[in-house]
Design a protein around this motif. Structure first.
Motif, PDB file in Angstrom:
ATOM      1  N   ARG A  20      -0.665   7.079  -0.023  1.00 13.13           N
ATOM      2  CA  ARG A  20      -1.699   7.657  -0.760  1.00 13.13           C
ATOM      3  C   ARG A  20      -1.346   9.082  -1.458  1.00 13.13           C
ATOM      4  O   ARG A  20      -0.881   9.927  -0.713  1.00 13.13           O
ATOM      5  CB  ARG A  20      -3.024   7.983  -0.071  1.00 13.13           C
ATOM      6  CG  ARG A  20      -3.164   8.906   1.020  1.00 13.13           C
ATOM      7  CD  ARG A  20      -4.416   8.787   1.763  1.00 13.13           C
ATOM      8  NE  ARG A  20      -4.732   9.485   2.740  1.00 13.13           N
ATOM      9  CZ  ARG A  20      -5.594   9.679   3.565  1.00 13.13           C
ATOM     10  NH1 ARG A  20      -6.545   8.799   3.653  1.00 13.13           N
ATOM     11  NH2 ARG A  20      -5.602  10.461   4.680  1.00 13.13           N
ATOM     12  N   HIS A  21      -1.718   9.337  -2.574  1.00 16.13           N
ATOM     13  CA  HIS A  21      -1.614  10.485  -3.614  1.00 16.13           C
ATOM     14  C   HIS A  21      -2.542  11.434  -2.830  1.00 16.13           C
ATOM     15  O   HIS A  21      -3.790  11.228  -2.719  1.00 16.13           O
ATOM     16  CB  HIS A  21      -1.853  10.233  -5.041  1.00 16.13           C
ATOM     17  CG  HIS A  21      -1.106   9.283  -5.591  1.00 16.13           C
ATOM     18  ND1 HIS A  21      -0.194   9.454  -6.405  1.00 16.13           N
ATOM     19  CD2 HIS A  21      -1.064   7.963  -5.562  1.00 16.13           C
ATOM     20  CE1 HIS A  21       0.413   8.511  -6.950  1.00 16.13           C
ATOM     21  NE2 HIS A  21       0.322   7.403  -6.400  1.00 16.13           N
ATOM     22  N   TRP A  78      -2.435  -3.759  -3.427  1.00 13.51           N
ATOM     23  CA  TRP A  78      -2.619  -4.758  -3.873  1.00 13.51           C
ATOM     24  C   TRP A  78      -2.065  -5.822  -2.949  1.00 13.51           C
ATOM     25  O   TRP A  78      -1.242  -5.773  -2.097  1.00 13.51           O
ATOM     26  CB  TRP A  78      -1.677  -4.873  -5.391  1.00 13.51           C
ATOM     27  CG  TRP A  78      -0.335  -4.452  -5.304  1.00 13.51           C
ATOM     28  CD1 TRP A  78       0.689  -5.199  -5.004  1.00 13.51           C
ATOM     29  CD2 TRP A  78       0.240  -3.217  -5.501  1.00 13.51           C
ATOM     30  NE1 TRP A  78       1.740  -4.442  -5.073  1.00 13.51           N
ATOM     31  CE2 TRP A  78       1.400  -3.188  -5.526  1.00 13.51           C
ATOM     32  CE3 TRP A  78      -0.425  -1.948  -5.942  1.00 13.51           C
ATOM     33  CZ2 TRP A  78       2.376  -1.952  -5.683  1.00 13.51           C
ATOM     34  CZ3 TRP A  78       0.159  -0.727  -5.925  1.00 13.51           C
ATOM     35  CH2 TRP A  78       1.707  -0.735  -6.037  1.00 13.51           C
ATOM     36  N   LEU A  84      -6.026   9.637  -3.893  1.00 11.79           N
ATOM     37  CA  LEU A  84      -5.831   8.381  -4.733  1.00 11.79           C
ATOM     38  C   LEU A  84      -5.069   7.201  -3.941  1.00 11.79           C
ATOM     39  O   LEU A  84      -3.883   7.469  -3.225  1.00 11.79           O
ATOM     40  CB  LEU A  84      -4.989   8.303  -5.977  1.00 11.79           C
ATOM     41  CG  LEU A  84      -5.360   9.634  -7.134  1.00 11.79           C
ATOM     42  CD1 LEU A  84      -4.186   9.842  -8.105  1.00 11.79           C
ATOM     43  CD2 LEU A  84      -6.661   9.298  -7.397  1.00 11.79           C
ATOM     44  N   MET A  85      -5.951   6.422  -3.641  1.00 17.32           N
ATOM     45  CA  MET A  85      -5.542   5.294  -2.446  1.00 17.32           C
ATOM     46  C   MET A  85      -5.283   3.771  -3.175  1.00 17.32           C
ATOM     47  O   MET A  85      -6.371   3.051  -3.428  1.00 17.32           O
ATOM     48  CB  MET A  85      -6.427   5.159  -1.430  1.00 17.32           C
ATOM     49  CG  MET A  85      -6.456   6.474  -0.586  1.00 17.32           C
ATOM     50  SD  MET A  85      -7.580   6.374   0.649  1.00 17.32           S
ATOM     51  CE  MET A  85      -6.741   5.316   1.925  1.00 17.32           C
ATOM     52  N   PRO A  86      -4.113   3.295  -3.748  1.00 19.23           N
ATOM     53  CA  PRO A  86      -3.973   2.061  -4.285  1.00 19.23           C
ATOM     54  C   PRO A  86      -3.456   1.089  -3.223  1.00 19.23           C
ATOM     55  O   PRO A  86      -2.731   1.389  -2.463  1.00 19.23           O
ATOM     56  CB  PRO A  86      -2.811   2.584  -5.385  1.00 19.23           C
ATOM     57  CG  PRO A  86      -2.030   3.402  -4.784  1.00 19.23           C
ATOM     58  CD  PRO A  86      -2.908   4.155  -3.753  1.00 19.23           C
ATOM     59  N   GLN A  98       1.017  -1.360   0.118  1.00 14.45           N
ATOM     60  CA  GLN A  98       0.112  -0.116  -0.079  1.00 14.45           C
ATOM     61  C   GLN A  98       0.839   1.328  -0.087  1.00 14.45           C
ATOM     62  O   GLN A  98       1.209   1.621   1.076  1.00 14.45           O
ATOM     63  CB  GLN A  98      -0.893   0.032   1.211  1.00 14.45           C
ATOM     64  CG  GLN A  98      -0.459  -0.283   2.505  1.00 14.45           C
ATOM     65  CD  GLN A  98      -1.350  -0.181   3.774  1.00 14.45           C
ATOM     66  OE1 GLN A  98      -2.568   0.134   3.471  1.00 14.45           O
ATOM     67  NE2 GLN A  98      -0.951  -0.817   4.768  1.00 14.45           N
ATOM     68  N   VAL A 126      -7.907   0.371  -6.357  1.00 15.47           N
ATOM     69  CA  VAL A 126      -7.559   1.780  -6.067  1.00 15.47           C
ATOM     70  C   VAL A 126      -8.949   2.537  -5.889  1.00 15.47           C
ATOM     71  O   VAL A 126      -9.806   2.459  -6.576  1.00 15.47           O
ATOM     72  CB  VAL A 126      -6.848   2.315  -7.514  1.00 15.47           C
ATOM     73  CG1 VAL A 126      -7.866   2.338  -8.595  1.00 15.47           C
ATOM     74  CG2 VAL A 126      -6.418   3.783  -7.070  1.00 15.47           C
ATOM     75  N   LYS A 127      -8.929   3.389  -4.693  1.00 11.86           N
ATOM     76  CA  LYS A 127     -10.095   4.125  -4.481  1.00 11.86           C
ATOM     77  C   LYS A 127      -9.708   5.583  -4.800  1.00 11.86           C
ATOM     78  O   LYS A 127      -8.714   6.249  -4.624  1.00 11.86           O
ATOM     79  CB  LYS A 127     -10.149   4.132  -2.829  1.00 11.86           C
ATOM     80  CG  LYS A 127     -11.702   4.965  -2.593  1.00 11.86           C
ATOM     81  CD  LYS A 127     -11.963   4.545  -1.099  1.00 11.86           C
ATOM     82  CE  LYS A 127     -11.080   5.414  -0.181  1.00 11.86           C
ATOM     83  NZ  LYS A 127     -11.541   5.119   1.013  1.00 11.86           N
ATOM     84  N   ILE A 128     -10.653   6.400  -5.594  1.00 16.48           N
ATOM     85  CA  ILE A 128     -10.594   7.819  -5.960  1.00 16.48           C
ATOM     86  C   ILE A 128     -11.396   8.416  -5.334  1.00 16.48           C
ATOM     87  O   ILE A 128     -12.788   8.321  -5.128  1.00 16.48           O
ATOM     88  CB  ILE A 128     -10.866   7.943  -7.480  1.00 16.48           C
ATOM     89  CG1 ILE A 128      -9.659   6.808  -8.313  1.00 16.48           C
ATOM     90  CG2 ILE A 128     -10.681   9.257  -7.921  1.00 16.48           C
ATOM     91  CD1 ILE A 128     -10.145   6.767  -9.678  1.00 16.48           C
ATOM     92  N   TYR A 154     -14.322   2.746  -5.881  1.00 17.00           N
ATOM     93  CA  TYR A 154     -13.467   1.898  -5.628  1.00 17.00           C
ATOM     94  C   TYR A 154     -13.697   0.819  -6.892  1.00 17.00           C
ATOM     95  O   TYR A 154     -14.354   0.205  -7.169  1.00 17.00           O
ATOM     96  CB  TYR A 154     -13.577   1.309  -4.337  1.00 17.00           C
ATOM     97  CG  TYR A 154     -12.378   0.309  -3.996  1.00 17.00           C
ATOM     98  CD1 TYR A 154     -11.341   1.088  -3.474  1.00 17.00           C
ATOM     99  CD2 TYR A 154     -12.104  -0.959  -4.272  1.00 17.00           C
ATOM    100  CE1 TYR A 154     -10.279   0.297  -3.175  1.00 17.00           C
ATOM    101  CE2 TYR A 154     -11.249  -1.704  -3.791  1.00 17.00           C
ATOM    102  CZ  TYR A 154     -10.067  -1.290  -3.380  1.00 17.00           C
ATOM    103  OH  TYR A 154      -8.971  -1.637  -3.079  1.00 17.00           O
ATOM    104  N   ALA A 211      -5.115   1.933   2.617  1.00 17.17           N
ATOM    105  CA  ALA A 211      -5.557   1.364   1.573  1.00 17.17           C
ATOM    106  C   ALA A 211      -5.702  -0.029   1.604  1.00 17.17           C
ATOM    107  O   ALA A 211      -6.699  -0.704   0.826  1.00 17.17           O
ATOM    108  CB  ALA A 211      -4.611   1.651   0.314  1.00 17.17           C
TER     109      ALA A 211
END
Length: 321
Positions: free
Chosen positions: A35-36, A56, A52-54, A32, A72-74, A93, A305
Motif C-alpha cells: 500500500r501507498h 485486483w 492508498l490500498m489497491p 495486492q 482501491v481504498k483511500i 472504497y 488490500a
C-alpha cells in the motif's frame, strides 16, 4: 454505480459469513501491491497519514476474467480528530469491474475497514486461539473495539469480555453497548490483571509504547495485535514476541510497516524465519497454526488490500439486486 452507506454494509454482512469469505480470499489470493503510505505534514497538531490500498483479482490464478474485480481504498488517519468528536480514520472504497474498469460501487470505507479488519483477526484466531477460549480482553475503546468483540465471539465460545482503555468512561461506553446486544461485557480498570487472565487479548490502539506485557500472558493465550500500522507504533513488548509463536496477515506488509514486527526484527529479538506463517499459508493448509494447548500465539495484522476487495465484493453482491 451503487453508493453504499455504513448502514448498508452492516445490513449486507455477518461476522461468521465474512470470516469465511476472507478464508476463501486468502486461499485463492489476489494481486495486492504494497500500500501507498504518505505522511501529510501540518503546521499544527499531529500529522495525517494518507493510505492508498489497491488490489485486483489474480486472473492468472482463477482464470475467470469476466468475474474479476479491481478495488482501491483511500484512507486518512488523523489522530487529532478524536479531540473534536470525529473518527481518526476516514475512508472510501471504490469497486470496479475487473475487465472493463467500470465503477460498480463506492462503499463507506470506515465501516468496510471495521468489518474486514476484525474478521481477519477472527480468521487468524480460528487457527491460533484455543478451541475453548472463553475470556476476551479488548485493549482500546475506539471504533474497532465492539467489532473485535463480536468477531472473536463468532469463532470462539466467548463468555466473558473485558474492555480496557486509558479513559475508563470510553471503555464503559463500549461495554454498555455490547451488553445491549447480549454480550457479557464489562469495563476493566487493571490492565495487567486482565492480561494475566485473558484467553484472547485483542489490541487496537495507536500506542507507541507497548501495552501488552508478555511476561503476564498465561499459557495458551492468543494475542491479536491490530492497531499499530507504522514502524513507530508498538502494542506488545519484546517479552510477548519472545514467548509467542508469531504469525502475520502478510509477510510483506508486517515486516515493513508493523512496529510490533519491524522493531523486534531490527533489535534481533525476532528473525524473519521466526514468523511461522501468514494468513495465505494458514488458509491454504501450507503451514500449521496452534500446535499445543499451552502455546502462546501472537498474530500481527497491518491490513491487506485483499481483505477490502473480498469484503467489498461481498457487500456489492449482497446489495446489487
Amino acid at each position: 454505480m451503487l453508493t453504499i452507506s455504513a448502514a448498508d454494509v452492516d445490513r449486507a454482512l455477518t461476522f461468521p459469513g465474512l470470516v469465511e469469505t476472507l478464508r476463501a480470499a486468502f486461499r485463492e489470493g489476489a494481486v495486492q501491491p504494497l500500500r501507498h503510505h504518505h505522511t501529510v505534514e501540518r503546521t499544527a497538531g499531529s500529522e495525517t497519514t494518507l493510505l492508498l490500498m489497491p488490489a485486483w483479482t489474480d486472473f492468472k490464478r482463477v482464470g475467470v476474467e469476466a468475474e474479476g474485480h479491481i478495488g482501491v481504498k483511500i484512507v486518512t488517519v488523523s489522530p487529532d480528530n478524536n479531540t473534536i468528536g470525529k473518527p481518526a480514520v476516514m475512508g472510501q472504497y471504490l469497486l470496479l469491474d475487473g475487465r472493463t474498469g467500470e465503477p460498480k460501487a463506492i462503499i463507506d470505507g470506515q465501516r468496510l475497514t471495521q468489518w474486514r479488519t476484525t474478521c481477519a483477526s477472527a480468521l487468524a484466531a480460528s487457527y491460533l486461539a484455543r478451541e475453548d477460549a472463553s475470556r476476551l480482553l479488548v485493549v482500546g475503546a475506539g471504533a474497532l473495539s465492539p467489532f473485535l468483540a463480536k468477531a472473536h465471539s463468532a469463532v470462539r465460545p466467548i463468555g466473558t469480555i473485558r474492555i480496557w482503555n486509558r479513559t475508563p468512561a470510553n471503555a464503559e461506553k463500549v461495554a454498555a453497548d455490547l451488553r445491549t446486544e447480549g454480550l457479557a461485557a464489562e469495563a476493566a480498570t487493571d490492565l495487567d490483571a486482565e492480561l494475566a487472565k485473558a484467553d484472547i487479548v485483542s489490541c487496537a490502539t495507536i500506542s507507541q509504547t507497548p501495552l501488552v506485557k508478555g511476561a503476564l500472558l498465561k499459557p495458551g493465550a492468543h494475542v491479536d495485535l491490530v492497531g499499530g500500522f507504522t514502524p513507530q507504533m508498538r502494542e506488545a513488548d519484546d517479552d510477548a514476541i519472545r514467548r509467542a509463536s508469531v504469525f502475520v496477515d502478510t509477510r510483506t506488509g508486517a515486516t515493513k510497516e508493523a512496529g510490533d514486527i519491524v522493531q523486534p526484527l531490527a533489535s534481533g529479538v525476532l528473525a524473519e524465519s521466526d514468523i511461522l506463517a501468514d494468513l495465505h499459508e494458514l488458509a491454504r493448509g501450507e503451514k500449521k497454526g496452534r500446535s499445543s494447548a499451552d502455546e502462546i500465539t501472537l498474530f500481527k495484522s497491518v491490513g491487506a488490500a485483499l481483505e477490502d476487495l473480498a469484503a467489498g465484493v461481498a457487500v456489492y453482491e449482497a446489495l446489487r439486486t
